[in-house]
Write an enzyme that holds these catalytic residues in place. Structure first.
Site, short mmCIF file in Angstrom:
data_model
loop_
_atom_site.label_atom_id
_atom_site.label_comp_id
_atom_site.label_asym_id
_atom_site.label_seq_id
_atom_site.Cartn_x
_atom_site.Cartn_y
_atom_site.Cartn_z
N ASP A 84 -14.12 -17.60 -22.64
CA ASP A 84 -14.51 -16.19 -22.65
C ASP A 84 -15.48 -15.97 -23.80
O ASP A 84 -15.31 -16.55 -24.88
CB ASP A 84 -13.29 -15.28 -22.79
N GLU B 130 -3.26 -6.96 -7.82
CA GLU B 130 -2.64 -6.72 -9.11
C GLU B 130 -1.15 -6.47 -8.87
O GLU B 130 -0.75 -5.89 -7.87
CB GLU B 130 -3.30 -5.54 -9.81
N LYS C 196 -14.39 -11.85 1.67
CA LYS C 196 -13.81 -11.01 0.63
C LYS C 196 -14.17 -9.53 0.82
O LYS C 196 -13.30 -8.65 0.81
CB LYS C 196 -14.27 -11.50 -0.75
N GLY D 188 -1.05 8.84 1.20
CA GLY D 188 -0.78 9.41 -0.12
C GLY D 188 -2.06 9.84 -0.77
O GLY D 188 -3.02 10.22 -0.08
N GLY E 195 -7.29 3.43 -5.48
CA GLY E 195 -8.11 3.41 -6.69
C GLY E 195 -8.18 1.96 -7.13
O GLY E 195 -8.05 1.05 -6.32
N CYS F 8 -11.14 -2.67 -7.57
CA CYS F 8 -11.71 -3.43 -6.45
C CYS F 8 -12.11 -2.56 -5.26
O CYS F 8 -13.28 -2.44 -4.96
CB CYS F 8 -10.71 -4.51 -6.01
C1 UDX Z 1 -7.03 -5.18 -3.61
C2 UDX Z 1 -6.77 -6.11 -2.42
O1 UDX Z 1 -5.49 -5.81 -1.85
C3 UDX Z 1 -6.83 -7.56 -2.89
O2 UDX Z 1 -6.67 -8.43 -1.77
C4 UDX Z 1 -8.18 -7.83 -3.53
O3 UDX Z 1 -8.25 -9.16 -4.01
C5 UDX Z 1 -8.40 -6.85 -4.69
O4 UDX Z 1 -8.28 -5.50 -4.21
P1 UDX Z 1 -5.54 -4.29 -5.64
O5 UDX Z 1 -6.73 -3.49 -6.07
O6 UDX Z 1 -4.75 -5.05 -6.65
O7 UDX Z 1 -5.97 -5.37 -4.54
O8 UDX Z 1 -4.55 -3.26 -4.96
P2 UDX Z 1 -3.94 -2.91 -3.54
O9 UDX Z 1 -2.51 -3.32 -3.50
O10 UDX Z 1 -4.80 -3.33 -2.39
O11 UDX Z 1 -3.96 -1.31 -3.66
C6 UDX Z 1 -5.20 -0.64 -3.86
C7 UDX Z 1 -4.97 0.86 -3.91
O12 UDX Z 1 -4.59 1.34 -2.62
C8 UDX Z 1 -3.88 1.32 -4.88
O13 UDX Z 1 -4.35 2.48 -5.55
C9 UDX Z 1 -2.71 1.63 -3.98
O14 UDX Z 1 -1.87 2.61 -4.53
C10 UDX Z 1 -3.42 2.15 -2.73
N1 UDX Z 1 -2.66 1.95 -1.48
C11 UDX Z 1 -2.27 0.70 -1.09
C12 UDX Z 1 -2.39 3.05 -0.67
O15 UDX Z 1 -2.73 4.20 -1.00
N2 UDX Z 1 -1.71 2.85 0.50
C13 UDX Z 1 -1.30 1.62 0.91
O16 UDX Z 1 -0.71 1.53 1.99
C14 UDX Z 1 -1.59 0.52 0.09
#
Ligand code: UDX
Length: 440
Positions: free
Chosen positions: A30, A148, A200, A249, A253, A256
């Site tokens: 890093d 995450e 991706k 909901g 956010g 990603c």
């Molecule tokens: C996401 C992808 O899932 C992952 O495969 C990629 O590598 C990176 O982006 P992440 O950002 O960690 O991962 O979160 P994720 O579990 O997908 O949730 C993203 C957002 O969507 C969160 O704010 C979560 O609260 C919201 N969410 C998720 C919903 O509002 N409803 C759902 O049914 C699922």
């Protein structure tokens, strides 16, 4: 094998630790000396279940080390994974590739003969080919799909592996890196650069679309008196649809999904393809935040100025301290600007939230946030919040009004304990105080 991992943020730190767990000798690099030193001492500067233990174990055993030197990394590694961030540019929707291009150029300068540079960062399609054409060292693309909160599990036991390669040799090297994962039966897709990059962005676009689809259905339920929770449950029983990522909901956010769908639409437009539906996915998502603000106003009978609001949640999702593009903090900041007195509590994200939003109030516990509140907003579904006893919570607040922005609290229990309960896309239980004069 001897691997280096360049960029030890969220993705890189997890990848480095998991590669050590798979038996490789790993050197993480890093440019931030503080970060490299902290990780080298076994300290993880963010919250991710299981990661700290893994890093501590492998730094102690000597299998995992950290450096700031490209020269050392180049001399050490046979395969170099590039895991630096590709954030949204400040001047638009495109991805900012500055860190990525710099990392590739610097490691290529020091790499040994026969080394392989593997990109893991999320990039606009066409990036891998451009980087490969600009360097004498062989390049491959191996996107990551980790969530995450489940990052270690998703890296050690992924749903699938994708190798974007130009040669058999690159495929062979990557098969060697992931031998343990492949032996466990993980599906592997070997393809070219463009497809690997697109897997991706397409996956994230699909997930975001699924969430916004159910949130659009929540809007219809609100207009028609339906219950989006039951609707989602019933839809999810159809195997072709599936219930995962179909929870309505306050929307998505994080670091990603929001930036990835914008960058994807932008890149597609450059290629002459109109992915305009992704702008609608984005718009539906942002409208859910507006809806929470509108419900907050409604429950406060339009009097947000001076209202004491308890915000349960700050992270963009539970099991994370990541507040990037967090719906909870976006709503908190907007209510704060409208004159509400907002107090935030989150089990893990307090330090990050305080740094980014110093003008909001912060509590030391959920009970502390609830004390004296005129309105409660539940916007990150930590188990701790789901387990709150509504009668206990009612005894703390000034006025029992709550918006459940994640649709996980039991409406009957909360309204049975005297709460004026509202949830997105779900019918509002009758509240006996609804017609009474406001108490504050
Ligand atoms: C996401 C992808 O899932 C992952 O495969 C990629 O590598 C990176 O982006 P992440 O950002 O960690 O991962 O979160 P994720 O579990 O997908 O949730 C993203 C957002 O969507 C969160 O704010 C979560 O609260 C919201 N969410 C998720 C919903 O509002 N409803 C759902 O049914 C699922």
């Amino acid at each position: 094998m001897r691997l280096t991992v360049i960029g030890t943020g969220y993705l890189g730190a997890t990848h480095a630790a998991c590669m050590a767990e798979l038996g490789h000798e790993v050197l993480g690099l890093d440019v931030d000396a503080g970060k490299a030193a902290a990780l080298g001492a076994g300290r993880v500067p963010f919250h991710e279940p299981g990661l700290a233990a893994l890093i501590a174990r492998h730094t102690a055993s000597g299998r995992l080390r950290f450096t700031t030197s490209y020269e050392e990394a180049g001399a050490f590694g046979q395969v170099h994974f590039v895991c630096v961030g590709t954030p949204q540019r400040t001047d638009g929707d495109a991805a900012d590739l500055t860190h990525l291009e710099e990392a590739f150029a610097r490691i290529a300068r020091h790499a040994r003969k026969g080394a392989l540079l593997v990109g893991k960062s999320t990039v606009p399609v066409g990036t891998a080919a451009r980087l490969a054409d600009a360097t004498a060292v062989e390049v491959a693309w191996n996107p990551e799909f980790l969530r995450e909160g489940f990052a270690v599990e998703d890296t050690l036991r992924p749903d699938r592996l994708v190798f974007g390669v130009r040669t058999r040799r690159a495929e062979r090297l990557l098969r060697g890196v992931y031998a343990g994962v492949l032996q466990a039966g993980t599906p592997l897709v070997v393809t070219g650069f463009a497809t690997a990059e697109l897997v991706k962005t397409a996956a994230n676009a699909f997930l975001a679309t699924k969430i916004s689809f159910i949130n659009a259905m929540a809007e219809v339920c609100e207009a028609a008196g339906g219950d989006v929770g039951k609707l989602s449950e019933a839809l999810g029983h159809d195997d072709r649809i599936g219930g995962k990522h179909l929870r309505a909901g306050v929307g998505f956010g994080g670091g990603c999904l929001p930036k990835d769908i914008r960058a994807f639409a932008h890149r597609a437009a450059e290629l002459g393809v109109d992915l305009g539906f992704l702008r609608e996915v984005d718009a539906i998502n942002m409208r859910r935040r507006d809806r929470v603000v509108a419900l907050a106003r409604e429950l406060c009978r339009g009097r947000i100025l001076g209202a004491r609001v308890a915000m349960l949640g700050a992270a963009f999702k539970p099991d994370s301290d990541d507040i990037r593009d967090s719906p909870a903090l976006n709503v908190a900041a907007r209510l704060g600007l409208d004159g509400a007195d907002v107090t935030v509590y989150d089990p893990e994200a307090m330090d990050n939230a305080r740094k980014a939003f110093p003008l909001l109030g912060y509590a030391v516990s959920a009970g502390d946030a609830l004390r004296g509140a005129d309105l409660v907003l539940h916007l990150t579904e930590w188990p701790e919040f789901r387990d709150i006893d509504p009668a206990w919570a009612a005894s703390l607040v000034a006025c029992p009004r709550i918006v459940d922005g994640r649709g996980v609290l039991d409406a009957d229990r909360w309204s049975g304990a005297g709460w004026w309960f509202r949830s997105l896309g779900r019918p509002a239980p009758r509240w006996e105080g609804e017609d009474a004069e406001i108490r504050w």
